[in-house]
Design an enzyme around this catalytic site. Structure first.
Site, PDB file in Angstrom:
ATOM      1  N   TYR A 181       6.992  43.994   8.713  1.00  0.00           N
ATOM      2  CA  TYR A 181       7.886  43.401   7.704  1.00  0.00           C
ATOM      3  C   TYR A 181       9.269  44.050   7.628  1.00  0.00           C
ATOM      4  O   TYR A 181      10.106  43.618   6.836  1.00  0.00           O
ATOM      5  CB  TYR A 181       7.211  43.458   6.322  1.00  0.00           C
ATOM      6  CG  TYR A 181       5.866  42.770   6.287  1.00  0.00           C
ATOM      7  CD1 TYR A 181       5.748  41.409   6.575  1.00  0.00           C
ATOM      8  CD2 TYR A 181       4.704  43.480   5.995  1.00  0.00           C
ATOM      9  CE1 TYR A 181       4.513  40.773   6.571  1.00  0.00           C
ATOM     10  CE2 TYR A 181       3.452  42.855   5.980  1.00  0.00           C
ATOM     11  CZ  TYR A 181       3.369  41.505   6.272  1.00  0.00           C
ATOM     12  OH  TYR A 181       2.144  40.874   6.262  1.00  0.00           O
ATOM     13  N   HIS A 207       7.811  33.013   5.469  1.00  0.00           N
ATOM     14  CA  HIS A 207       7.090  34.226   5.874  1.00  0.00           C
ATOM     15  C   HIS A 207       8.004  35.038   6.772  1.00  0.00           C
ATOM     16  O   HIS A 207       8.699  34.469   7.623  1.00  0.00           O
ATOM     17  CB  HIS A 207       5.796  33.884   6.616  1.00  0.00           C
ATOM     18  CG  HIS A 207       4.883  33.061   5.772  1.00  0.00           C
ATOM     19  ND1 HIS A 207       4.195  33.597   4.711  1.00  0.00           N
ATOM     20  CD2 HIS A 207       4.613  31.732   5.783  1.00  0.00           C
ATOM     21  CE1 HIS A 207       3.516  32.634   4.121  1.00  0.00           C
ATOM     22  NE2 HIS A 207       3.763  31.490   4.738  1.00  0.00           N
TER      23      HIS A 207
HETATM   24  C1  DQA Z   1       3.631  37.224   4.763  1.00  0.00           C
HETATM   25  C2  DQA Z   1       2.447  36.876   5.674  1.00  0.00           C
HETATM   26  C3  DQA Z   1       1.138  36.911   4.907  1.00  0.00           C
HETATM   27  O1  DQA Z   1       0.062  36.603   5.765  1.00  0.00           O
HETATM   28  C4  DQA Z   1       0.915  38.297   4.337  1.00  0.00           C
HETATM   29  O2  DQA Z   1      -0.265  38.322   3.572  1.00  0.00           O
HETATM   30  C5  DQA Z   1       2.090  38.829   3.573  1.00  0.00           C
HETATM   31  C6  DQA Z   1       3.427  38.544   4.043  1.00  0.00           C
HETATM   32  C7  DQA Z   1       4.962  37.321   5.553  1.00  0.00           C
HETATM   33  O3  DQA Z   1       6.012  37.355   4.920  1.00  0.00           O
HETATM   34  O4  DQA Z   1       4.928  37.405   6.777  1.00  0.00           O
HETATM   35  O5  DQA Z   1       1.923  39.551   2.606  1.00  0.00           O
HETATM   36  O6  DQA Z   1       3.778  36.190   3.796  1.00  0.00           O
END
Ligand code: DQA
Length: 140
Positions: free
Chosen positions: A22, A99
């Site tokens: 992230y 995401h």
């Molecule tokens: C997310 C992807 C999701 O699967 C995960 O649970 C997250 C972050 C993303 O930003 O890539 O917490 O939403």
């Protein structure tokens, strides 16, 4: 136009958790950049993050007649929250699902979103830029 950037469970720890997935920017610094970006294009933006599913549903419901668009990263709620899905279905404000990671290149449980069908569109895999692209989609 006025937008709401909504982040769900665990996203308040962005920049501290799983940096390889992230990134190292905190949610606060990402939101600061988004605020400048939206303002530079002559629009307004509010931000909200919660780890609580019901709080996100309440926020979505309150968006009616207030916002022109919502950018939503629901985190893991994406994959199983029928409550958030129903909240989105219950408003006329368009929601863009976001995401940071490419969920389709990850574990199988992340491949399914129960939200996409009730969203206007979906942007994923571009790190923090996913939020910028989602916001931009409302005025391009
Ligand atoms: C997310 C992807 C999701 O699967 C995960 O649970 C997250 C972050 C993303 O930003 O890539 O917490 O939403």
């Amino acid at each position: 136009m006025k937008f709401l950037v909504l982040n769900g469970v665990n996203l308040g720890r962005t920049g501290m958790r799983e940096k390889g997935v992230y990134g190292a920017d905190t949610l606060e610094s990402i939101n600061k950049g988004l605020a400048d970006f939206v303002k530079a294009h002559g629009h307004e933006v509010d931000f909200f993050q919660s780890d609580l599913e019901g709080e996100l549903c309440t926020k979505v419901g309150q968006a009616e007649d207030v916002y022109d668009g919502i950018v939503l990263n629901a985190g893991a709620f994406t994959h199983y929250s029928y409550a958030i899905r129903d909240a989105i279905a219950g408003i006329s404000v368009p929601v863009v699902e976001v995401h940071m990671s490419n969920v389709h290149a990850r574990e199988e449980f992340r491949h399914k979103s129960v939200l996409t069908e009730v969203c206007k569109g979906e942007i994923l895999g571009f790190g923090k830029n996913s939020y910028y692209l989602a916001l931009e989609s409302f005025w391009l």
